[in-house]
Design an enzyme around this catalytic site. Structure first.
Site, PDB file in Angstrom:
ATOM      1  N   CYS A 119       0.777  -1.114   0.073  1.00 45.93           N
ATOM      2  CA  CYS A 119      -0.168  -0.012  -0.240  1.00 45.93           C
ATOM      3  C   CYS A 119       1.010   1.365  -0.147  1.00 45.93           C
ATOM      4  O   CYS A 119       1.652   1.451  -1.066  1.00 45.93           O
ATOM      5  CB  CYS A 119      -1.014  -0.069   0.990  1.00 45.93           C
ATOM      6  SG  CYS A 119      -2.485   0.874   0.890  1.00 45.93           S
ATOM      7  N   HIS A 144      -3.868  -5.338   0.134  1.00 48.30           N
ATOM      8  CA  HIS A 144      -3.659  -5.730   1.121  1.00 48.30           C
ATOM      9  C   HIS A 144      -3.407  -7.389   1.446  1.00 48.30           C
ATOM     10  O   HIS A 144      -4.687  -7.796   1.544  1.00 48.30           O
ATOM     11  CB  HIS A 144      -4.618  -5.313   2.199  1.00 48.30           C
ATOM     12  CG  HIS A 144      -4.324  -3.844   2.876  1.00 48.30           C
ATOM     13  ND1 HIS A 144      -3.501  -3.320   3.800  1.00 48.30           N
ATOM     14  CD2 HIS A 144      -4.781  -2.870   2.218  1.00 48.30           C
ATOM     15  CE1 HIS A 144      -3.510  -2.351   3.565  1.00 48.30           C
ATOM     16  NE2 HIS A 144      -4.081  -1.603   2.843  1.00 48.30           N
ATOM     17  N   GLU A 148      -2.513  -9.437   3.427  1.00 50.00           N
ATOM     18  CA  GLU A 148      -3.004  -9.780   4.940  1.00 50.00           C
ATOM     19  C   GLU A 148      -4.413  -9.699   4.954  1.00 50.00           C
ATOM     20  O   GLU A 148      -4.883 -10.210   6.199  1.00 50.00           O
ATOM     21  CB  GLU A 148      -2.261  -8.910   5.818  1.00 50.00           C
ATOM     22  CG  GLU A 148      -2.791  -7.872   6.105  1.00 50.00           C
ATOM     23  CD  GLU A 148      -2.904  -6.662   5.300  1.00 50.00           C
ATOM     24  OE1 GLU A 148      -3.447  -5.523   5.596  1.00 50.00           O
ATOM     25  OE2 GLU A 148      -2.061  -6.730   4.261  1.00 50.00           O
TER      26      GLU A 148
END
Length: 371
Positions: free
Chosen positions: A257, A343, A345
């Site tokens: 990001c 993202h 994760e």
């Protein structure tokens, strides 16, 4: 309190447009850039994501709060959004794992929220007119005063916010006896990133947003990570210089990001503020290396310049966003470095891109073997 008559509230946009609603809990005013997230679940993780610092969050899902909150489902130590705007706010909740109501969670974090807003009309308006500063307030009879205060709120374009959410002092995460050591630059890091690295046999030392390469390298890490975070990446000169030094030494580097944008800037690729940004948990991305599609979790209002990335002889575009063809990932052809705009994760969101953490550890492992 939950069944008492609630005070009227408004959302006032920078262009003078007003949307009406009702206060959820506390009274007052909250300022920030208005944006919207299309996720149907994961509101607690969203509210505590440091990347949302300074933003008024519009939830497009019609019901928010219906499953309460849980102490384990946070991505930082507190709520990071500036304020919350919803259609239907659920004071009552039903979930076995819930610790408390969303109302209690907001009150503990002193967050202003308004409900009963026509969020479909609001999101449609933002889509057409772009993200802009706004204020939510229960002071509905002070429109002129709110307009004056709103005019003084700085624009997100050019605004450095990483310093507001970064750690003040270095700290460790994970097992000290892990095989790999990683230095992470905290530009607004999410906890689930640290969990994913730790689960892959890594011990992480997290540094403040302005840490130098010398500081990050002193403890002898095997790899380097640049985190997500809020605001415009261009003012982050220290982080950009740190990235350049890591690249000059061809050390394993991974960025997510805001970290992805910093890596682009370190390679002379500019960034720009998007009309709306990407915020949600169902964004389609194509992996150009494998040809496979991925459904991803995204949260960003800036992106890197695709034309400049394509012209850079040392950079390869690896992922693209299928809705608007913006750059979603790059890797360097001549360095041990890659990054993504989304993202992997998740938290919240799908795990289609979790393999990127394995690739990062794989790059570190190759370096350790040849060292």
């Amino acid at each position: 309190m939950k069944y008492q008559a609630r005070k009227k509230a408004i959302l006032l946009l920078a262009d003078g447009t007003i949307f009406y609603g009702k206060a959820v809990g506390r009274e007052g005013s909250a300022f920030g850039e208005v944006c919207f997230n299309t996720g149907t679940t994961g509101y607690q993780e969203i509210f505590t994501d440091p990347s949302y610092y300074g933003q008024l969050m519009v939830a497009t899902n019609a019901h928010i709060g219906n499953y309460g909150t849980n102490d384990e489902e946070v991505e930082s130590d507190s709520i990071k959004i500036a304020g919350l705007i919803v259609k239907n706010f659920s004071y009552d909740y039903s979930r076995v794992k819930a610790d408390r109501s969303l109302q209690d969670f907001l009150e503990q974090n002193n967050l202003l929220a308004i409900s009963d807003v026509d969020t479909r009309a609001l999101v449609s308006y933002i889509r057409d007119n772009g993200a802009m500063n706004a204020v939510i307030s229960t002071e509905v009879d002070k429109i002129d005063e709110l307009k004056q205060q709103l005019a003084e709120v700085p624009d997100m374009n050019g605004l450095e916010l990483a310093s507001q959410v970064s750690t003040k002092e270095p700290y460790f995460f994970g097992n000290p006896d892990a095989t790999y050591k990683i230095s992470a630059l905290d530009l607004g890091i999410k906890r689930n990133i640290l969990r994913n690295l730790s689960q892959r046999d890594a011990y992480i030392k997290i540094f403040p947003y302005n840490a130098s390469f010398a500081e990050m390298s002193e403890w002898g890490p095997d790899g380097y990570f640049l985190s997500n975070g809020p605001g415009d990446p261009e003012p982050l000169e220290d982080a950009i210089n740190t990235a350049k030094e890591i690249l000059d030494r061809d050390l394993p580097l991974f960025g997510i990001c805001l970290g992805h944008q910093v890596i682009a800037l370190a390679n002379g690729i500019s960034t720009y503020k998007m009309h709306n940004g990407h915020r949600g948990i169902n964004h389609p991305v194509k992996n150009l290396l494998t040809g496979k599609g991925e459904i991803t979790s995204q949260n960003h209002g800036f992106a890197i310049n695709r034309e400049e990335a394509e012209k850079n002889a040392n950079v390869e575009i690896t992922h693209v966003h299928l809705n608007d063809n913006t750059v979603a990932g790059i890797r360097m052809k001549n360095k041990n470095c890659f990054s993504v705009q989304y993202h992997p994760e998740a938290s919240p969101g799908p795990n289609d891109s979790i393999y990127l953490f394995d690739e990062f550890i794989g790059n570190i492992k190759k370096t350790k073997v040849t060292a």
